[in-house]
Design a protein around this motif. Structure first.
Motif, PDB file in Angstrom:
ATOM      1  N   GLN A 122       0.823  -1.219   0.000  1.00 57.87           N
ATOM      2  CA  GLN A 122       0.000   0.000   0.000  1.00 57.87           C
ATOM      3  C   GLN A 122       0.850   1.258   0.000  1.00 57.87           C
ATOM      4  N   THR A 123       1.973   1.200   0.711  1.00 57.03           N
ATOM      5  CA  THR A 123       2.855   2.370   0.766  1.00 57.03           C
ATOM      6  C   THR A 123       3.338   2.722  -0.642  1.00 57.03           C
ATOM      7  N   THR A 124       3.646   1.708  -1.417  1.00 55.45           N
ATOM      8  CA  THR A 124       4.193   1.936  -2.757  1.00 55.45           C
ATOM      9  C   THR A 124       3.232   2.743  -3.620  1.00 55.45           C
ATOM     10  N   GLU A 125       1.947   2.429  -3.502  1.00 50.09           N
ATOM     11  CA  GLU A 125       0.955   3.142  -4.324  1.00 50.09           C
ATOM     12  C   GLU A 125       0.999   4.647  -4.039  1.00 50.09           C
ATOM     13  N   ASP A 126       1.115   5.001  -2.753  1.00 48.11           N
ATOM     14  CA  ASP A 126       1.181   6.432  -2.400  1.00 48.11           C
ATOM     15  C   ASP A 126       2.446   7.075  -2.960  1.00 48.11           C
ATOM     16  N   ILE A 127       3.564   6.354  -2.844  1.00 45.11           N
ATOM     17  CA  ILE A 127       4.841   6.915  -3.332  1.00 45.11           C
ATOM     18  C   ILE A 127       4.741   7.182  -4.831  1.00 45.11           C
ATOM     19  N   VAL A 128       4.189   6.231  -5.550  1.00 45.58           N
ATOM     20  CA  VAL A 128       4.103   6.342  -7.008  1.00 45.58           C
ATOM     21  C   VAL A 128       3.185   7.500  -7.406  1.00 45.58           C
ATOM     22  N   ARG A 129       2.052   7.607  -6.749  1.00 41.93           N
ATOM     23  CA  ARG A 129       1.084   8.664  -7.094  1.00 41.93           C
ATOM     24  C   ARG A 129       1.671  10.068  -6.917  1.00 41.93           C
ATOM     25  N   ASN A 130       2.533  10.175  -5.923  1.00 39.99           N
ATOM     26  CA  ASN A 130       3.050  11.511  -5.593  1.00 39.99           C
ATOM     27  C   ASN A 130       4.342  11.860  -6.303  1.00 39.99           C
ATOM     28  N   ASP A 131       4.825  10.993  -7.160  1.00 37.72           N
ATOM     29  CA  ASP A 131       6.099  11.272  -7.819  1.00 37.72           C
ATOM     30  C   ASP A 131       5.875  12.131  -9.074  1.00 37.72           C
ATOM     31  N   PRO A 132       6.578  13.274  -9.193  1.00 38.23           N
ATOM     32  CA  PRO A 132       6.340  14.183 -10.322  1.00 38.23           C
ATOM     33  C   PRO A 132       6.631  13.539 -11.689  1.00 38.23           C
ATOM     34  N   GLU A 133       7.669  12.674 -11.756  1.00 39.68           N
ATOM     35  CA  GLU A 133       7.978  12.066 -13.059  1.00 39.68           C
ATOM     36  C   GLU A 133       6.911  11.021 -13.430  1.00 39.68           C
ATOM     37  N   VAL A 134       6.416  10.326 -12.429  1.00 37.21           N
ATOM     38  CA  VAL A 134       5.314   9.388 -12.714  1.00 37.21           C
ATOM     39  C   VAL A 134       4.106  10.187 -13.204  1.00 37.21           C
ATOM     40  N   GLN A 135       3.879  11.323 -12.569  1.00 32.76           N
ATOM     41  CA  GLN A 135       2.735  12.161 -12.976  1.00 32.76           C
ATOM     42  C   GLN A 135       2.903  12.601 -14.432  1.00 32.76           C
ATOM     43  N   ARG A 136       4.159  12.951 -14.798  1.00 32.53           N
ATOM     44  CA  ARG A 136       4.422  13.381 -16.182  1.00 32.53           C
ATOM     45  C   ARG A 136       4.174  12.210 -17.156  1.00 32.53           C
ATOM     46  N   GLN A 137       4.617  11.029 -16.757  1.00 30.85           N
ATOM     47  CA  GLN A 137       4.431   9.856 -17.626  1.00 30.85           C
ATOM     48  C   GLN A 137       2.943   9.514 -17.761  1.00 30.85           C
ATOM     49  N   CYS A 138       2.205   9.743 -16.708  1.00 32.99           N
ATOM     50  CA  CYS A 138       0.756   9.487 -16.771  1.00 32.99           C
ATOM     51  C   CYS A 138       0.127  10.438 -17.790  1.00 32.99           C
ATOM     52  N   GLU A 139       0.581  11.674 -17.754  1.00 33.86           N
ATOM     53  CA  GLU A 139       0.062  12.668 -18.699  1.00 33.86           C
ATOM     54  C   GLU A 139       0.372  12.237 -20.135  1.00 33.86           C
ATOM     55  N   ILE A 140       1.642  11.817 -20.347  1.00 34.67           N
ATOM     56  CA  ILE A 140       2.042  11.348 -21.697  1.00 34.67           C
ATOM     57  C   ILE A 140       1.163  10.172 -22.119  1.00 34.67           C
ATOM     58  N   TYR A 152      -3.452   3.599 -10.011  1.00 39.26           N
ATOM     59  CA  TYR A 152      -3.241   2.489  -9.068  1.00 39.26           C
ATOM     60  C   TYR A 152      -2.014   1.716  -9.522  1.00 39.26           C
ATOM     61  N   CYS A 153      -1.385   1.048  -8.581  1.00 42.48           N
ATOM     62  CA  CYS A 153      -0.324   0.135  -9.031  1.00 42.48           C
ATOM     63  C   CYS A 153      -0.397  -1.155  -8.229  1.00 42.48           C
ATOM     64  N   ASP A 154      -0.096  -2.257  -8.922  1.00 36.01           N
ATOM     65  CA  ASP A 154       0.133  -3.515  -8.215  1.00 36.01           C
ATOM     66  C   ASP A 154       1.621  -3.545  -7.920  1.00 36.01           C
ATOM     67  N   ALA A 155       1.960  -3.479  -6.644  1.00 36.04           N
ATOM     68  CA  ALA A 155       3.371  -3.438  -6.258  1.00 36.04           C
ATOM     69  C   ALA A 155       3.905  -4.866  -6.221  1.00 36.04           C
ATOM     70  N   TRP A 156       4.895  -5.126  -7.017  1.00 37.63           N
ATOM     71  CA  TRP A 156       5.550  -6.441  -7.032  1.00 37.63           C
ATOM     72  C   TRP A 156       6.990  -6.262  -6.571  1.00 37.63           C
ATOM     73  N   THR A 157       7.549  -7.276  -5.946  1.00 36.61           N
ATOM     74  CA  THR A 157       8.998  -7.208  -5.727  1.00 36.61           C
ATOM     75  C   THR A 157       9.606  -7.109  -7.113  1.00 36.61           C
ATOM     76  N   ILE A 158      10.798  -6.576  -7.176  1.00 34.70           N
ATOM     77  CA  ILE A 158      11.399  -6.394  -8.503  1.00 34.70           C
ATOM     78  C   ILE A 158      11.831  -7.729  -9.094  1.00 34.70           C
ATOM     79  N   GLY A 159      11.766  -8.776  -8.302  1.00 35.79           N
ATOM     80  CA  GLY A 159      12.314 -10.063  -8.764  1.00 35.79           C
ATOM     81  C   GLY A 159      13.806  -9.952  -8.588  1.00 35.79           C
TER      82      GLY A 159
END
Ligand code: ABN
Ligand code: CU
Length: 710
Positions: A122-140, A152-159
Motif C-alpha cells: 500500500q505504501t508503494t501506491e502512495d509513493i508512485v502517485r506523488n512522484d512528479p515524473e510518474v505524474q508526467r508519464q501518466c500525462e504522456i 493504481y499500481c500492483d506493487a511487485w517485488t522487482i524479482g
C-alpha cells in the motif's frame, strides 16, 4: 545463525512470558507476538525499526517427538523475527525464546531483502502517485489531468534487476488507471513501470518502453453486481443476473460435524493431525496419523505448500521480471483472506483466525483465515448383485473433511483445499480465480504469440502457476524411501515365451538411492506416479512396503530456458520431484524453503535452498529421514473467458495409501443402504439411512415423492 538444540530442555516460563498455547506447533498468539516485539524493541533501542515478520520457529522434529511420544520435556516457545531498521541495508533477524524471555540470537544480514507485507504494497501506491515524473508519464499516457488519485499500481517485488542488485529494497509498480473508484483497473494498464526504493520511499527510476501506448479509452470491464446490471440489465430483468438457476442449494448437517478439535489438533474419521498456519506457507499440517483399528500409525510429519512461482512468458524487457514467487516473496499467510460463513464455504463451519505483527510490532488478526468443514463425498464404495436385479447391495456414502484458505496475490486468488477422505486419501485441490495480470496493447498492435488480447487494448501474457509441495513423510516411522512408479508393457514381444499373447504389463518401481536419482519429471506415457514408502513396514499379503502414492498429473514443465532469471531463482521448478535428506542442522531449519529463506531480490546465483540441498546429488535418500518436494501446476494461455475475472480453474493432486492397510480401510463406515441376498428373499429391512423417512432433505425434483416411500 546457530541452532540451539539445548533450548529443547527448557520447560518452565520466565516471569513475563505470555501463557503458552497447549501445543508446541500452535501459531504464535497475539500476546506472544506483542511479547516478542517488546523484547526485540528493547534489543534495538536507539534504532527506528519496522517489524516485517514474527512467527513461530517450530520445534525441531526430534525435540517434538521426544515430547509427543517419549514423555520428554515440552519444547519451549521460540519465535523468529525479521525487522527492517531505518538507514540499514538488508534485514535484522533473530530468534527469541519466549519461554525464557530472552533474545537467543540476532544478526544483521545484508545482501538480502525481506518478504513484502501487505503494508509495503500500500505504501508503494502512495509513493508512485506523488512522484512528479510518474505524474508526467501518466500525462504522456493520456491520463486526464488532476486524476492521479485514479492511478493504481500492483506493487511487485522487482524479482531481480542487475542494475540495482539486492542492496536497495525495491518494488516494481505495475501501473493502471481507474476511470472511477469502482473500476477494475486491469482493463486500463499503462505502459511504463516505476521502480520504487522502499527504504528511501521514492521512485528511483522509470522503465519506459520505446513504443509509447496511450491508455485505453474503452470502458472498463468489471464483474461487480452493479456492473453486471449495466452490462446485461434489461427492463424486464434490471439486475442482469441470469434468472434460471437462482435457487439456493443449502447444506444441512442437523447433528453437527463429525470432526473434533482439541485446540489445533484435528481428529476426524481415523485421521489425527495438527493444523498450523504461518505468514509464509499458510496452512501447515503436521504430525499426521491414521488410527488403524486401534493402532495409531504415523503418516506424515509435516505437509505444506512451501513455494510457488508464476513465470510470465513475454520475452520483452522488463516483463522477464514478472515471475512472482508468491509464497517466498509475499506469503500465502500474509495475503490470506478473512472468509465468510455460507459464502466461501457452506455447511457447518469452524474457523481459525491468523495473527500477524503490524509494522509497529502490535498483533493484528485476520478473522476466519482457516475454514474447516465437511462435505458429502459421493459414493465411498458400492456393489450390487445382478442375480436379483441389484437388490442385494451395499451402498456406502463418503464424507470429506476440508481445511481451506484463500489468499490474494495482488490480482490472483488462490483457493487452497486440503481434503481428507475416510479411506486415508489426502487431496490438495487448488482453485485459481481472480484477475489476469494485464499489459497495455495499442489498437494496431499484435500481441504475437506471447499473449492474448482478452479485451480491447488489454494483453494478458502467457504464464505458468507452479507450486512446490513439501512432504515430510513419517510412514510407520522416520526412515522412509521414495520411488517412481511407471506403467510399462512387458519388454518381451508378442509370441515370445515371456509374453506369448503380448498382453503383459506391469508396474516398474525405481527406488531413489541418492538425491540425484530423485530428480525426476512427470511422464504421461507411463502414467507416472511416485511412491513414498517405508521399506521396513511390509504388507502381510502383498509383501510390498507401506506406501503413500503421489498421483499428480498437473505437472507442467517450467518453460523458461536454462540460464533464465526465473529458472535460477526457482531451481526446484525445473523438475517434478526432488528428495533430500531431512536436516535439523544449523542453517537447515528443516529444509523448508526451496528458493531460499529470503527470496526477494535473490539473483539466483550462488547456492541457496534446493541447490544447496541437492549439493553434489550423492547423499543417501533410501531408508532414511527424507523430505519430498513436488512441483505441480498449470500453464495458462489466457483467453477472453478469463476476463474480467476468471471462473475458477481447478487442478489437484492426491496421496493415496497403498499396501498400508490390510484391506479396504472403510469397511467399517456404516452403509447408507444395504441388503443381503437372504434379506431380499425374506423381505427384511437391512440397513437403510437414506430412504425418505430418514433423509428428509433429499426429495424428487419433479412430482411427488410417493414412489420413493418405503
Ligand atoms: N503476484 C505478485 C504479488 C503478490 C502479492 C502481492 C503483490 C504482488
Ligand atoms: Cu494464470
Amino acid at each position: 545463525m546457530e541452532r540451539l538444540a539445548q533450548l529443547a530442555l527448557h520447560t518452565t516460563s520466565a516471569a513475563g512470558a505470555p501463557p503458552a498455547p497447549a501445543h508446541p506447533l500452535d501459531p504464535l498468539s497475539p500476546q506472544e507476538i506483542k511479547n516478542v516485539s517488546t523484547l526485540v524493541k528493547k534489543n534495538y533501542e536507539g534504532k527506528i525499526i519496522n517489524f516485517n515478520t514474527i512467527t513461530l520457529r517450530e520445534p525441531m522434529k526430534k525435540a517434538y517427538y521426544e515430547w509427543k511420544e517419549k514423555n520428554g520435556p515440552k519444547p519451549p516457545r521460540i519465535a523468529y523475527f525479521v525487522i527492517v531498521a531505518d538507514g540499514d541495508q538488508g534485514v535484522h533477524e533473530g530468534v527469541v525464546d519466549i519461554t525464557a524471555q530472552h533474545i537467543v540470537e540476532f544478526q544483521h544480514t545484508t545482501g538480502v531483502q525481506p518478504i513484502l507485507t501487505p503494508h509495503d504494497l500500500q505504501t508503494t501506491e502512495d509513493i508512485v502517485r506523488n512522484d512528479p515524473e510518474v505524474q508526467r508519464q501518466c500525462e504522456i499516457s493520456g491520463v486526464p489531468p488532476n486524476s492521479m488519485h485514479q492511478i493504481y499500481c500492483d506493487a511487485w517485488t522487482i524479482g531481480y534487476d542487475e542494475r540495482w542488485g539486492a542492496e536497495k529494497r525495491l518494488q516494481q509498480a505495475l501501473m493502471y488507471w481507474r476511470s472511477d473508484e469502482d473500476d477494475s483497473h486491469y482493463s486500463h494498464p499503462l505502459d511504463f513501470c516505476p521502480i520504487v526504493d522502499m527504504n528511501a520511499k521514492k521512485v528511483i527510476y522509470i522503465d519506459i518502453p520505446q513504443r509509447r501506448r496511450k491508455i485505453s479509452k474503452h470502458k472498463h470491464s468489471n464483474f461487480h453486481p452493479k456492473h453486471i446490471a449495466e452490462k446485461f440489465g434489461t427492463k424486464e430483468n434490471p439486475s442482469g443476473f441470469r434468472q434460471n438457476d437462482n435457487f439456493p442449494i443449502n447444506v444441512t448437517q442437523p447433528e453437527g460435524v463429525s470432526f473434533n478439535l482439541d485446540g489445533h489438533v484435528m481428529s476426524w474419521s481415523n485421521f489425527k493431525f495438527h493444523i498450523g498456519f504461518n505468514y509464509r506457507e499458510g496452512i501447515v499440517l503436521s504430525d499426521m496419523t491414521y488410527n488403524d483399528h486401534g493402532n495409531e500409525r504415523s503418516l506424515f510429519h509435516r505437509i505444506s505448500l512451501c513455494e510457488m512461482v508464476v513465470p510470465y512468458g513475454c520475452p520483452d524487457f522488463p516483463h522477464q521480471r514478472k515471475h512472482a514467487l508468491d509464497i517466498g516473496e509475499y506469503g500465502a499467510g500474509n495475503c490470506t483472506n478473512p472468509l465468510a460463513l455460507g459464502c466461501d464455504c457452506k455447511g457447518v463451519i469452524h474457523y481459525m483466525d491468523a495473527h500477524f505483527p503490524d509494522k509497529n510490532g502490535d498483533a493484528f488478526t485476520v478473522r476466519n483465515a482457516i475454514c474447516i468443514h465437511e462435505e458429502d463425498d459421493g459414493i465411498l464404495f458400492k456393489h450390487s448383485d445382478f442375480r436379483d436385479d441389484f437388490q442385494t447391495t451395499v451402498t456406502t456414502r463418503g464424507k470429506k473433511l476440508i481445511i481451506s484458505q484463500i489468499f490474494t496475490a495482488a490480482n490472483y486468488e488462490y483457493c487452497l483445499y486440503w481434503i481428507f477422505r475416510q479411506d486415508g486419501t489426502i487431496k490438495l485441490e487448488i482453485r485459481l480465480t481472480g484477475i489476469l495480470n494485464t499489459y497495455i496493447c495499442a489498437d494496431d498492435e499484435d500481441t504475437g504469440k506471447w499473449g492474448t488480447q482478452v479485451y480491447p487494448n488489454v494483453n494478458a501474457h502467457n504464464h505458468q502457476h507452479l507450486f512446490s509441495l513439501r512432504l515430510h513423510p513419517r510412514i510407520d516411522g522416520d526412515n522412509n524411501s521414495a520411488a517412481t512408479s511407471d506403467a510399462k508393457s512387458s519388454p518381451f514381444p508378442t509370441g515370445s515365451a515371456e509374453n506369448k499373447y503380448g498382453n503383459g504389463f506391469y508396474c516398474e518401481k525405481t527406488t531413489f538411492n541418492k538425491v540425484k536419482d530423485s530428480i525426476t519429471d512427470f511422464e504421461s506415457k507411463t502414467a507416472r506416479t511416485w511412491d513414498i514408502f517405508n521399506p521396513n513396514s511390509v504388507h502381510k499379503y502383498s509383501g510390498k512396503p507401506a506406501t503413500y502414492k503421489l498421483v499428480s498429473t498437473y505437472c507442467s514443465p517450467l518453460l523458461a530456458q536454462e540460464g533464465s532469471l526465473v529458472r535460477k531463482r526457482a531451481p526446484w521448478a525445473a523438475n517434478t520431484t526432488q528428495v533430500v535428506p531431512y536436516s535439523d542442522d544449523a542453517h537447515g531449519y528443516g529444509r523448508l524453503y526451496p528458493s531460499g529463506d529470503h527470496v526477494a531480490q535473490w539473483s539466483g546465483d550462488g547456492v541457496r535452498g534446493m541447490t544447496s540441498w541437492i549439493d553434489d546429488g550423492e547423499a543417501n535418500v533410501n531408508n532414511t529421514d527424507i523430505v519430498f518436494f513436488h512441483t505441480f501446476g498449470i500453464t495458462h494461455f489466457p483467453a477472453p473467458e478469463d476476463f474480467p475475472v476468471m471462473p475458477t480453474e481447478i487442478f489437484d493432486l492426491m496421496l493415496r495409501p497403498r499396501n498400508l492397510h490390510t484391506e479396504n480401510p472403510v469397511l467399517d463406515v456404516k452403509p447408507s443402504y444395504a441388503k443381503t441376498t437372504s434379506e431380499v428373499k425374506n423381505g427384511e429391512a437391512g440397513v437403510d439411512s437414506c430412504s425418505l423417512n430418514v433423509d428428509k432433505a433429499s426429495r424428487l425434483a419433479f412430482g411427488n415423492n410417493d414412489c420413493c416411500k418405503k
